[in-house]
Design an enzyme around this catalytic site. Structure first.
Site, PDB file in Angstrom:
ATOM      1  N   HIS A 110      -3.606   1.179  -8.589  1.00 10.99           N
ATOM      2  CA  HIS A 110      -3.678   2.641  -8.454  1.00 10.99           C
ATOM      3  C   HIS A 110      -2.233   3.167  -8.468  1.00 10.99           C
ATOM      4  O   HIS A 110      -1.313   2.460  -8.051  1.00 10.99           O
ATOM      5  CB  HIS A 110      -4.346   2.936  -7.104  1.00 10.99           C
ATOM      6  CG  HIS A 110      -4.646   4.368  -6.828  1.00 10.99           C
ATOM      7  ND1 HIS A 110      -3.696   5.262  -6.393  1.00 10.99           N
ATOM      8  CD2 HIS A 110      -5.813   5.061  -6.895  1.00 10.99           C
ATOM      9  CE1 HIS A 110      -4.263   6.448  -6.194  1.00 10.99           C
ATOM     10  NE2 HIS A 110      -5.556   6.351  -6.490  1.00 10.99           N
ATOM     11  N   ASP A 169      -3.360  -3.737  -0.793  1.00 11.68           N
ATOM     12  CA  ASP A 169      -3.902  -2.387  -0.797  1.00 11.68           C
ATOM     13  C   ASP A 169      -5.416  -2.520  -0.641  1.00 11.68           C
ATOM     14  O   ASP A 169      -6.127  -2.855  -1.588  1.00 11.68           O
ATOM     15  CB  ASP A 169      -3.531  -1.706  -2.120  1.00 11.68           C
ATOM     16  CG  ASP A 169      -4.199  -0.347  -2.274  1.00 11.68           C
ATOM     17  OD1 ASP A 169      -4.929   0.063  -1.357  1.00 11.68           O
ATOM     18  OD2 ASP A 169      -3.983   0.291  -3.324  1.00 11.68           O
ATOM     19  N   GLN A 186      -9.862   0.070  -1.372  1.00 13.11           N
ATOM     20  CA  GLN A 186     -11.203  -0.066  -1.967  1.00 13.11           C
ATOM     21  C   GLN A 186     -11.947  -1.299  -1.461  1.00 13.11           C
ATOM     22  O   GLN A 186     -12.925  -1.723  -2.079  1.00 13.11           O
ATOM     23  CB  GLN A 186     -11.093  -0.121  -3.503  1.00 13.11           C
ATOM     24  CG  GLN A 186     -10.571   1.156  -4.132  1.00 13.11           C
ATOM     25  CD  GLN A 186     -11.525   2.343  -3.990  1.00 13.11           C
ATOM     26  OE1 GLN A 186     -12.695   2.199  -3.666  1.00 13.11           O
ATOM     27  NE2 GLN A 186     -10.994   3.527  -4.225  1.00 13.11           N
ATOM     28  N   CYS A 196      -6.355   7.736 -11.522  1.00 16.44           N
ATOM     29  CA  CYS A 196      -5.025   7.411 -10.973  1.00 16.44           C
ATOM     30  C   CYS A 196      -4.614   5.988 -11.332  1.00 16.44           C
ATOM     31  O   CYS A 196      -4.044   5.272 -10.497  1.00 16.44           O
ATOM     32  CB  CYS A 196      -4.969   7.599  -9.460  1.00 16.44           C
ATOM     33  SG  CYS A 196      -5.179   9.295  -8.967  1.00 16.44           S
TER      34      CYS A 196
HETATM   35  N1  PLP Z   1      -5.230   2.446  -3.619  1.00 15.98           N
HETATM   36  C1  PLP Z   1      -6.417   2.439  -4.235  1.00 15.98           C
HETATM   37  C2  PLP Z   1      -6.916   1.166  -4.837  1.00 15.98           C
HETATM   38  C3  PLP Z   1      -7.178   3.599  -4.308  1.00 15.98           C
HETATM   39  O1  PLP Z   1      -8.362   3.581  -4.933  1.00 15.98           O
HETATM   40  C4  PLP Z   1      -6.676   4.785  -3.724  1.00 15.98           C
HETATM   41  C5  PLP Z   1      -7.422   6.040  -3.829  1.00 15.98           C
HETATM   42  O2  PLP Z   1      -8.310   6.206  -4.629  1.00 15.98           O
HETATM   43  C6  PLP Z   1      -5.437   4.738  -3.079  1.00 15.98           C
HETATM   44  C7  PLP Z   1      -4.743   3.561  -3.038  1.00 15.98           C
HETATM   45  C8  PLP Z   1      -4.841   5.947  -2.447  1.00 15.98           C
HETATM   46  O3  PLP Z   1      -5.618   6.389  -1.386  1.00 15.98           O
HETATM   47  P1  PLP Z   1      -5.286   7.771  -0.671  1.00 15.98           P
HETATM   48  O4  PLP Z   1      -5.274   8.810  -1.754  1.00 15.98           O
HETATM   49  O5  PLP Z   1      -6.386   7.962   0.309  1.00 15.98           O
HETATM   50  O6  PLP Z   1      -3.956   7.617  -0.020  1.00 15.98           O
END
Ligand code: PLP
Length: 405
Positions: free
Chosen positions: A123, A200, A203, A364
């Site tokens: 992401h 991370d 998900q 994203c």
């Molecule tokens: N990492 C992953 C894999 C995501 O899918 C997302 C959001 O969709 C994020 C990070 C970022 O999350 P946030 O926008 O809640 O900070």
């Protein structure tokens, strides 16, 4: 255990609303999940009964609000099996957690030419913070490619690790492909080369049980709003010794021990990384969301979501012209797809008119879209409160849109 969807869905008031006169079919759970009544009520309860700024307050309300915030920290600690609540830092979300580590880690532990490894399925939240640090500190970003099925190979990662590698940062589960990465093996490989790992878990934390001590990861991040909690709060987990080595990310109240104009000393963990008034309402409601998940049972959630993913994949594959992106063996409940000859935005907008909420676009993850050679996809992402009947509505909706083209 089979979950009774009627009972479960009654916990989520929004699920009974209509959109354009049609029952809402909410398949955008990877973007944000809906909230159970217990979480919604908890927010009201905090503001109605104990609201006061936390820490340093001698009065009763401040003490109660502080207890509530710190209790939530312990709930998060329990949920991810951290060894100490000092290892749980509240942030605004996964994005801020990664920015915190990228900034503090690169500033203090990296010199120009040192390398950070990420993967091709990240992401933007796990790409751009490193690029910002690349411009500030001169670190180099290396990217593990993905296979046809949307997986990473450990051998490819191993080839990228060099004596200059300072950190590996990767998604536990891809928000586009659903791929669940073999993070335990990644950590083992990285640690054999003395390289720390950031996971991370944005998900995965709502789908798969996570034990940071078993994973042995050095850092792990996630957002509350993707796990039935409120927006605006998330978590950075870090091993205590790792966090001790890092400088603060932001300065201000709460994070200090002593301030003079000449010199400031910093507070101990976890407060060193929590500058300013913390979101004690959000943390309390996140704690409630975790208790809600635990009351359903994460293993039951997992079972139901795997069933939904299998059902959706099977049904959607039968649609002519359907192309599904991400066919990993282990997947989170996400189906990214395109239908031949129909632009994803058109499909998304027409499905919306039928009451079906799916996400369209690059999710994203533009570098991943480039690797796949596409502009974007549609994405249906499921939560345990979804049903097979709703998937039937989606499939019928896709067929209906196809007929219009
Ligand atoms: N990492 C992953 C894999 C995501 O899918 C997302 C959001 O969709 C994020 C990070 C970022 O999350 P946030 O926008 O809640 O900070």
């Amino acid at each position: 255990m089979y979950l009774n969807s009627e009972i479960i869905r009654a916990d989520f008031p929004i699920l009974s609303r209509e959109v354009y006169g049609k029952p809402l079919v909410y398949f955008d759970n990877a973007a944000t999940t809906q909230k159970p009544l217990s979480v919604i009520r908890k927010i009201e309860e905090v503001y109605s009964t104990i609201n006061a700024n936390i820490h340093r307050g001698v009065h009763r309300l401040s003490q109660l609000a502080t207890e509530s915030h710190e209790e939530a920290r312990k709930t998060v600690q329990r949920y991810i099996h951290a060894s100490s609540s000092n290892e749980i830092i509240f942030t605004r979300g996964a994005t801020e957690s990664i920015n915190l580590i990228a900034s503090s880690f690169c500033r203090s532990q990296c010199k120009p030419g040192d390398e950070i490894i990420i993967t091709a399925m990240e992401h933007h939240a796990n790409i751009v913070p490193w690029q910002i640090q690349r411009d500030i500190t001169g670190v180099v970003l290396k990217v593990v490619p993905i296979t046809e099925t949307g997986e990473i190979r450990l051998e490819d990662m191993e080839k990228l690790i060099s004596p200059k590698t300072k950190l590996i940062a990767l998604a536990h589960a891809s928000n586009v492909l659903g791929t669940i990465n073999p993070v335990k093996d990644v950590v083992r490989l990285a640690h054999s080369r003395n390289v720390p790992v950031l996971i991370d878990a944005a998900q995965s934390v709502q789908h798969i049980p996570i034990d940071v001590q078993v994973l042995d990861c050095d850092f792990l991040v996630f957002s509350s709003h993707k796990m039935y909690g409120p927006t605006g709060i998330g978590v950075l987990y870090g091993k205590e010794n790792r966090l001790e080595q890092l400088p603060p990310y932001q300065g201000g109240g709460e994070m200090i021990a002593n301030v003079t104009f000449e010199k400031t000393t910093y507070n101990e963990l976890p407060f060193k990384f929590e500058a300013g008034t913390p979101d004690y309402v959000g943390s309390t409601a996140l704690g409630e969301a975790i208790r809600y998940i635990e009351s359903i049972g994460l293993e039951n959630i997992c079972f139901q979501e795997e069933k939904l993913l299998r059902y959706a994949t099977e049904k959607m594959q039968q649609i002519e012209g359907m192309r599904i992106f991400g066919n990993a063996k282990h997947k989170s409940p996400v189906v990214s797809f395109l239908v031949k000859g129909i632009h994803p935005y058109d499909m998304g907008m027409l499905l919306d008119r039928l009451g079906i909420a799916v996400r369209t676009g690059h999710h994203c993850a533009q570098p991943l879209m480039n690797a796949l050679g596409i502009e974007g996809t549609l994405r249906a992402s499921f939560a345990f409160y979804n049903t097979e009947e709703e998937i039937d509505v989606l499939v019928a909706g896709i067929e209906r849109v196809k007929k219009m083209f």
